[in-house]
Design an enzyme around this catalytic site. Structure first.
Site, mmCIF file in Angstrom:
data_model
loop_
_atom_site.group_PDB
_atom_site.id
_atom_site.type_symbol
_atom_site.label_atom_id
_atom_site.label_comp_id
_atom_site.label_asym_id
_atom_site.label_seq_id
_atom_site.Cartn_x
_atom_site.Cartn_y
_atom_site.Cartn_z
ATOM 1 N N LYS A 1 31.860 52.878 57.604
ATOM 2 C CA LYS A 1 31.681 51.688 58.466
ATOM 3 C C LYS A 1 31.706 52.089 59.943
ATOM 4 C CE LYS A 1 32.424 47.222 57.309
ATOM 5 N NZ LYS A 1 31.108 46.953 56.747
HETATM 6 N N1 PMP Z 1 27.583 48.320 52.160
HETATM 7 C C1 PMP Z 1 27.477 48.162 53.473
HETATM 8 C C2 PMP Z 1 26.510 49.005 54.229
HETATM 9 C C3 PMP Z 1 28.270 47.198 54.140
HETATM 10 O O1 PMP Z 1 28.162 47.045 55.462
HETATM 11 C C4 PMP Z 1 29.147 46.396 53.388
HETATM 12 C C5 PMP Z 1 29.976 45.347 54.061
HETATM 13 N N2 PMP Z 1 31.219 45.804 54.455
HETATM 14 C C6 PMP Z 1 29.232 46.611 52.002
HETATM 15 C C7 PMP Z 1 28.434 47.584 51.428
HETATM 16 C C8 PMP Z 1 30.178 45.838 51.141
HETATM 17 O O2 PMP Z 1 31.516 46.257 51.329
HETATM 18 P P1 PMP Z 1 32.725 45.235 51.189
HETATM 19 O O3 PMP Z 1 32.588 44.611 49.862
HETATM 20 O O4 PMP Z 1 33.937 46.075 51.297
HETATM 21 O O5 PMP Z 1 32.575 44.257 52.298
#
Ligand code: PMP
Length: 328
Positions: free
Chosen positions: A160
């Site tokens: 992230k």
């Molecule tokens: N992939 C990406 C590229 C994202 O930005 C996100 C959002 N955080 C997710 C997957 C999903 O992750 P999460 O379920 O932890 O929000």
């Protein structure tokens, strides 16, 4: 949905609570030029029935954030427990009684030219009202992007990391200009990685299949929630393996998962119907389970939730090992 923030919103910045309008950074900030920040996204769902705002797995989000900050050698000086408390305090100070998105961001804050980072770090947390991110009630039309997912050896997708979201922004922009609701990115090997802001699952032959965390994806917490619900409540077999692009065209059901999107059914990919082109039965059942679990209606999953106003399980419990944690 685009969340336009109220300038009077109370945010946490430089160790203080203050109105958003006062929380400003300088134009030479390192992270602005070089993408050297790490962010997180956390949801809180308002439940009218319980008159409660339930934060979903805050401890695990803050743990992921602090670990990911380590990739860029960014230090967040608060513990996960303290960060949970800041998040709760923000929601109470803003008297939120609606669905909320919480955005922690830590970044290299030196104000100078030069890409090599130093030890100057800062962080902020913003919580703001946030409805549906993708309007997926009738199912989405997704398109395979011409952009490839960033590779772990370039900018780790699991991190992230702000700079890596240029990749997601390029893919999202292209997808929308081509008339799709969301992009699906392949990695350099041609395998399906994820959506621009979400993980991806397909149902084939009665199994749920999703790319492994080593295929350049974010280790999604919603992904983990859905795998836990699918196995625990529906007895489904979940397979983490590489996915081919053409499997998107022949699978029975397809959906995205993510903090912002929740669980979002995909009913068309590249102008081809997924299954019979309607939201499939497994997806429907998982949608209901995810809704119920995130609103405190499934006792078995209460451990995922932190109640803002009634102080349900305290976030310290997970850190102390009193409550099971299971981030994929
Ligand atoms: N992939 C990406 C590229 C994202 O930005 C996100 C959002 N955080 C997710 C997957 C999903 O992750 P999460 O379920 O932890 O929000």
């Amino acid at each position: 949905m685009k969340a336009e923030a109220d300038p009077n919103l109370i945010v946490y910045f430089n160790g203080r609570y203050m109105p958003l309008a006062e929380a400003r950074i300088g134009i030479l900030t390192h992270a602005l030029h070089y993408g050297t920040g790490v962010f997180e996204g956390i949801r809180a769902h308002w439940d009218e029935r319980a008159q409660e705002l339930f934060v979903l797995r805050p401890q695990e989000h803050f743990e992921r954030w602090k670990r990911n900050c380590g990739i860029l050698r960014i230090e967040v000086p608060l513990s996960c427990q303290e960060l949970c408390e800041v998040a709760l305090e923000l929601m109470r100070r803003n008297s939120f009684r609606t669905n909320i998105y919480i955005r922690p961001i830590a970044y290299k804050c030196a104000e100078r030219i030069g890409v090599a980072p130093d030890e100057q770090d800062a962080f902020a947390i913003v919580a703001l009202p946030f409805g549906e991110y993708l309007h997926a009630e009738k199912g989405l039309h997704a398109g395979v992007s011409s952009w490839r997912r960033v590779e772990d050896n370039a900018i780790p997708a699991r991190g992230k990391i702000c700079g890596a979201y240029t990749n997601s922004a390029l893919a999202s922009d292209e997808a929308r200009r081509r008339g799709f609701d969301e992009a699906i990115l392949l990695d350099e090997n041609g395998h399906v990685a994820e959506g621009a802001t979400c993980n991806i699952f397909m149902a084939r032959h009665g199994k749920l299949i999703t790319p492994p965390v080593t295929d350049n994806v974010l280790e999604g917490i919603t992904r983990d929630c859905v795998m836990t619900l699918a196995a625990g409540e529906l007895g489904l077999e979940i397979v983490e393996r590489s996915m081919d692009r053409s499997e998107l065209y022949v699978c029975d059901e397809l959906f995205f998962t993510g903090t912002a999107v929740g669980l979002a059914p995909v009913v068309r990919v590249d102008h081809r119907p997924v299954g019979d082109g309607a939201i499939g039965p497994l997806t429907r059942r998982l949608l209901q389970l995810y809704f119920d679990a995130t609103r405190g209606r499934l006792p078995a999953y209460r451990r995922w939730l932190l109640g803002v106003y009634q102080g349900l399980p305290t976030c310290g419990q997970e850190a102390a090992g009193l409550v099971e944690t299971s981030v994929a």
